[in-house]
Scaffold this motif. Structure first.
Motif, PDB file in Angstrom:
ATOM      1  N   GLY A  99      17.034  49.293  49.821  1.00  7.72           N
ATOM      2  CA  GLY A  99      15.389  49.505  49.301  1.00  7.72           C
ATOM      3  C   GLY A  99      15.152  50.801  49.408  1.00  7.72           C
ATOM      4  N   ASP A 100      13.886  50.942  50.211  1.00 10.94           N
ATOM      5  CA  ASP A 100      13.349  52.323  50.357  1.00 10.94           C
ATOM      6  C   ASP A 100      13.571  52.881  51.643  1.00 10.94           C
ATOM      7  OD1 ASP A 100      11.633  50.681  51.825  1.00 10.94           O
ATOM      8  OD2 ASP A 100       9.701  51.800  51.498  1.00 10.94           O
ATOM      9  N   LYS A 130      12.564  51.433  46.262  1.00 10.07           N
ATOM     10  CA  LYS A 130      11.998  50.016  46.328  1.00 10.07           C
ATOM     11  C   LYS A 130      11.646  49.494  45.125  1.00 10.07           C
ATOM     12  CE  LYS A 130       7.218  48.614  48.014  1.00 10.07           C
ATOM     13  NZ  LYS A 130       5.954  48.993  48.165  1.00 10.07           N
ATOM     14  N   ARG A 131      11.848  47.850  45.060  1.00 14.84           N
ATOM     15  CA  ARG A 131      11.727  47.314  43.965  1.00 14.84           C
ATOM     16  C   ARG A 131      10.419  46.902  43.403  1.00 14.84           C
ATOM     17  NH1 ARG A 131      15.593  44.944  41.193  1.00 14.84           N
ATOM     18  NH2 ARG A 131      17.274  44.988  42.926  1.00 14.84           N
ATOM     19  N   ARG A 185      13.303  49.626  39.919  1.00 19.59           N
ATOM     20  CA  ARG A 185      13.378  50.418  40.952  1.00 19.59           C
ATOM     21  C   ARG A 185      12.485  51.627  41.080  1.00 19.59           C
ATOM     22  NH1 ARG A 185      15.966  48.283  45.328  1.00 19.59           N
ATOM     23  NH2 ARG A 185      17.858  46.817  44.583  1.00 19.59           N
ATOM     24  N   SER A 191      12.079  53.667  56.770  1.00 15.77           N
ATOM     25  CA  SER A 191      11.253  53.272  55.623  1.00 15.77           C
ATOM     26  C   SER A 191      10.771  54.858  55.030  1.00 15.77           C
ATOM     27  CB  SER A 191      10.154  52.546  55.569  1.00 15.77           C
ATOM     28  OG  SER A 191       9.782  52.281  54.341  1.00 15.77           O
TER      29      SER A 191
END
Length: 103
Positions: free
Chosen positions: A15-16, A55-56, A62, A94
């Motif tokens: 992710g992020d 991040k989605r 994305r 993050s």
């Protein structure tokens, strides 16, 4: 159960999240006094060694990450998860916990 050997090349953030190599903390004060390990502050500067895919969003796309591998960054003091691989220290955190890119 098989043992897993972790290295920087085998860690891929999701992710992020980003994987940061922590910069060394100061050994001396400005006046030249040597600091013991217990008096050293946790560094807040490090170099990006791996970046997640982003991040989605709600629609499934994305969102790209604004930093890249090799950037030196300033991050929040108590953010992320500390990880030690061999003698090197890393932080997995993050993207929102990164405060600035240091040049």
């Amino acid at each position: 159960m098989a043992a897993i050997t972790l290295s920087v090349s085998t860690v891929k953030p999701l992710g992020d999240r980003v994987f940061i190599k922590v910069s060394e903390s100061e050994e001396k004060t400005a006046g030249g006094i040597l600091l013991p390990d217990s008096a050293k502050e946790k560094p807040q500067v490090g170099e990006i060694v791996a970046v997640g895919s982003g991040k989605r969003n709600d629609d499934g796309t994305r969102q790209s990450i604004d930093i890249a591998v090799g950037d030196k960054v300033l991050y929040s003091k108590y953010a992320g998860t500390d990880i030690k691989l061999g003698t090197e220290e890393y932080v997995l955190l993050s993207e929102k916990d990164i405060l600035a890119i240091v040049s």
